[in-house]
Write a protein that holds these residues in place. Structure first.
Motif, PDB file in Angstrom:
ATOM      1  N   LEU A  53     148.606 -13.475  -2.495  1.00 53.72           N
ATOM      2  CA  LEU A  53     149.294 -12.339  -1.878  1.00 53.72           C
ATOM      3  C   LEU A  53     150.744 -12.238  -2.361  1.00 53.72           C
ATOM      4  CD1 LEU A  53     148.254 -10.252   0.155  1.00 53.72           C
ATOM      5  CD2 LEU A  53     149.249 -11.626   1.963  1.00 53.72           C
ATOM      6  N   GLU A  54     151.401 -13.362  -2.548  1.00 53.12           N
ATOM      7  CA  GLU A  54     152.788 -13.332  -3.017  1.00 53.12           C
ATOM      8  C   GLU A  54     152.881 -12.829  -4.454  1.00 53.12           C
ATOM      9  OE1 GLU A  54     155.408 -16.577  -1.867  1.00 53.12           O
ATOM     10  OE2 GLU A  54     153.898 -17.130  -0.366  1.00 53.12           O
ATOM     11  N   LEU A  55     151.940 -13.211  -5.297  1.00 55.78           N
ATOM     12  CA  LEU A  55     151.936 -12.702  -6.670  1.00 55.78           C
ATOM     13  C   LEU A  55     151.630 -11.205  -6.669  1.00 55.78           C
ATOM     14  CD1 LEU A  55     152.112 -12.964  -9.715  1.00 55.78           C
ATOM     15  CD2 LEU A  55     149.779 -13.888  -9.717  1.00 55.78           C
ATOM     16  N   LEU A  56     150.658 -10.789  -5.884  1.00 52.83           N
ATOM     17  CA  LEU A  56     150.345  -9.360  -5.800  1.00 52.83           C
ATOM     18  C   LEU A  56     151.546  -8.576  -5.281  1.00 52.83           C
ATOM     19  CD1 LEU A  56     146.711  -9.379  -4.351  1.00 52.83           C
ATOM     20  CD2 LEU A  56     147.430  -9.122  -6.744  1.00 52.83           C
ATOM     21  N   SER A  57     152.262  -9.140  -4.322  1.00 51.32           N
ATOM     22  CA  SER A  57     153.453  -8.478  -3.782  1.00 51.32           C
ATOM     23  C   SER A  57     154.530  -8.322  -4.846  1.00 51.32           C
ATOM     24  CB  SER A  57     153.994  -9.268  -2.584  1.00 51.32           C
ATOM     25  OG  SER A  57     153.075  -9.229  -1.519  1.00 51.32           O
ATOM     26  N   ALA A  58     154.714  -9.346  -5.677  1.00 54.94           N
ATOM     27  CA  ALA A  58     155.713  -9.269  -6.754  1.00 54.94           C
ATOM     28  C   ALA A  58     155.337  -8.188  -7.764  1.00 54.94           C
ATOM     29  CB  ALA A  58     155.850 -10.628  -7.442  1.00 54.94           C
ATOM     30  N   ILE A  59     154.055  -8.072  -8.047  1.00 55.55           N
ATOM     31  CA  ILE A  59     153.581  -7.030  -8.973  1.00 55.55           C
ATOM     32  C   ILE A  59     153.802  -5.649  -8.336  1.00 55.55           C
ATOM     33  CG2 ILE A  59     151.532  -6.075 -10.118  1.00 55.55           C
ATOM     34  CD1 ILE A  59     150.529  -9.080 -10.229  1.00 55.55           C
ATOM     35  N   ALA A  60     153.453  -5.513  -7.063  1.00 53.18           N
ATOM     36  CA  ALA A  60     153.629  -4.234  -6.361  1.00 53.18           C
ATOM     37  C   ALA A  60     155.103  -3.848  -6.277  1.00 53.18           C
ATOM     38  CB  ALA A  60     153.015  -4.312  -4.965  1.00 53.18           C
ATOM     39  N   ARG A  61     155.985  -4.833  -6.108  1.00 59.34           N
ATOM     40  CA  ARG A  61     157.430  -4.529  -6.078  1.00 59.34           C
ATOM     41  C   ARG A  61     157.859  -3.851  -7.371  1.00 59.34           C
ATOM     42  NH1 ARG A  61     158.006  -8.994  -2.971  1.00 59.34           N
ATOM     43  NH2 ARG A  61     158.237 -10.441  -4.699  1.00 59.34           N
ATOM     44  N   ARG A  62     157.287  -4.273  -8.493  1.00 62.24           N
ATOM     45  CA  ARG A  62     157.603  -3.621  -9.764  1.00 62.24           C
ATOM     46  C   ARG A  62     157.190  -2.153  -9.722  1.00 62.24           C
ATOM     47  NH1 ARG A  62     157.608  -6.848 -14.545  1.00 62.24           N
ATOM     48  NH2 ARG A  62     158.819  -8.701 -14.048  1.00 62.24           N
ATOM     49  N   GLY A  63     156.055  -1.865  -9.104  1.00 59.76           N
ATOM     50  CA  GLY A  63     155.625  -0.477  -8.961  1.00 59.76           C
ATOM     51  C   GLY A  63     156.602   0.317  -8.118  1.00 59.76           C
ATOM     52  N   PHE A  64     157.069  -0.274  -7.027  1.00 60.10           N
ATOM     53  CA  PHE A  64     158.042   0.411  -6.183  1.00 60.10           C
ATOM     54  C   PHE A  64     159.362   0.623  -6.924  1.00 60.10           C
ATOM     55  CE2 PHE A  64     155.398  -0.745  -2.459  1.00 60.10           C
ATOM     56  CZ  PHE A  64     155.321   0.511  -1.893  1.00 60.10           C
ATOM     57  N   GLU A  65     159.761  -0.342  -7.753  1.00 55.06           N
ATOM     58  CA  GLU A  65     160.981  -0.167  -8.545  1.00 55.06           C
ATOM     59  C   GLU A  65     160.820   1.006  -9.507  1.00 55.06           C
ATOM     60  OE1 GLU A  65     161.516  -3.992 -10.395  1.00 55.06           O
ATOM     61  OE2 GLU A  65     162.045  -4.943  -8.483  1.00 55.06           O
ATOM     62  N   ASP A  66     159.657   1.088 -10.137  1.00 54.50           N
ATOM     63  CA  ASP A  66     159.386   2.187 -11.073  1.00 54.50           C
ATOM     64  C   ASP A  66     159.382   3.523 -10.331  1.00 54.50           C
ATOM     65  OD1 ASP A  66     158.567   3.811 -13.198  1.00 54.50           O
ATOM     66  OD2 ASP A  66     156.532   3.015 -13.242  1.00 54.50           O
ATOM     67  N   LEU A  67     158.663   3.584  -9.225  1.00 54.56           N
ATOM     68  CA  LEU A  67     158.618   4.831  -8.456  1.00 54.56           C
ATOM     69  C   LEU A  67     160.013   5.184  -7.938  1.00 54.56           C
ATOM     70  CD1 LEU A  67     157.056   7.179  -7.231  1.00 54.56           C
ATOM     71  CD2 LEU A  67     156.453   5.681  -5.296  1.00 54.56           C
ATOM     72  N   GLY A  68     160.755   4.195  -7.478  1.00 54.69           N
ATOM     73  CA  GLY A  68     162.113   4.433  -6.987  1.00 54.69           C
ATOM     74  C   GLY A  68     163.009   5.020  -8.060  1.00 54.69           C
ATOM     75  N   ALA A  69     162.897   4.516  -9.287  1.00 62.15           N
ATOM     76  CA  ALA A  69     163.694   5.049 -10.389  1.00 62.15           C
ATOM     77  C   ALA A  69     163.299   6.490 -10.690  1.00 62.15           C
ATOM     78  CB  ALA A  69     163.526   4.177 -11.635  1.00 62.15           C
TER      79      ALA A  69
END
Length: 193
Positions: A53-69
């Motif tokens: 779950l922690e690895l999946l969360s780190a990957i998902a955070r990258r998606g949120f960073e991309d969407l945020g940008a």
């Protein structure tokens, strides 16, 4: 292992996960497959991410960073029309959801959001706050959080149903833009001419 190597491998595991979810979808994100593609033992990810779950969360955070940008780029000038800014943000959101389906699915997985590991306050809530602020400018008489929540849910629904192909089939259209316009009109009122 010194700090730069640790940081490097940790980032590489996330990079591999980002690439894997883009190529094969969220269901492909196993610890073994990420480790294999990163060229490390299947136990190596656990040194940096104690749970899957922690690895999946780190990957998902990258998606949120991309969407945020992307959202920041679409938000436009603070002085521009708030409704036009909402429409631009909605188009960006749908484009992201449809072009990065695996990542989008991962980002909004209930177990990740609920776990607290994703950092919901640092990822999706700031994006939602931008929408709430703009809705408050367009509909000052309404509870902006509720209207923004309904619009956000509508966008998620359009993205999911369009991605599955069922919305295009049901509406007989091959363009989701009119659906987006209808959702905006439903939640914000018709465009004033």
């Amino acid at each position: 292992m010194d700090e730069p190597e640790t940081t490097g491998l940790k980032a590489r595991l996330v990079d591999v996960g980002v690439d894997l979810v883009a190529a094969e979808g969220a269901q492909a994100l196993t610890l073994r497959e990420i480790a294999r593609r990163a060229g490390v033992s299947h136990g190596a990810p656990r040194r940096y991410f104690p749970t899957h779950l922690e690895l999946l969360s780190a990957i998902a955070r990258r998606g949120f960073e991309d969407l945020g940008a992307r959202v920041a780029g679409a938000a436009g000038d603070e002085r521009s029309d708030p409704r036009a800014r909402i429409a631009a943000l909605a188009r960006v959101h749908l484009d992201f959801a449809l072009s990065r389906r695996g990542m989008y699915e991962l980002m909004f997985r209930h177990d990740l959001l609920e776990s607290g590991r994703l950092g919901l306050r640092e990822t999706s809530l700031p994006l939602f706050a931008v929408l709430v602020d703009l809705v408050a400018r367009v509909r000052p008489e309404a509870d902006a959080r509720i209207v923004a929540g309904a619009l956000w849910a509508n966008l998620h629904g359009i993205a999911q149903l369009w991605g599955w192909g069922s919305l295009g089939l049901a509406t007989g259209t091959d363009d989701h833009a009119p659906l987006l316009d209808a959702a905006l009109d439903a939640h914000l009122g018709p465009v004033q001419r």
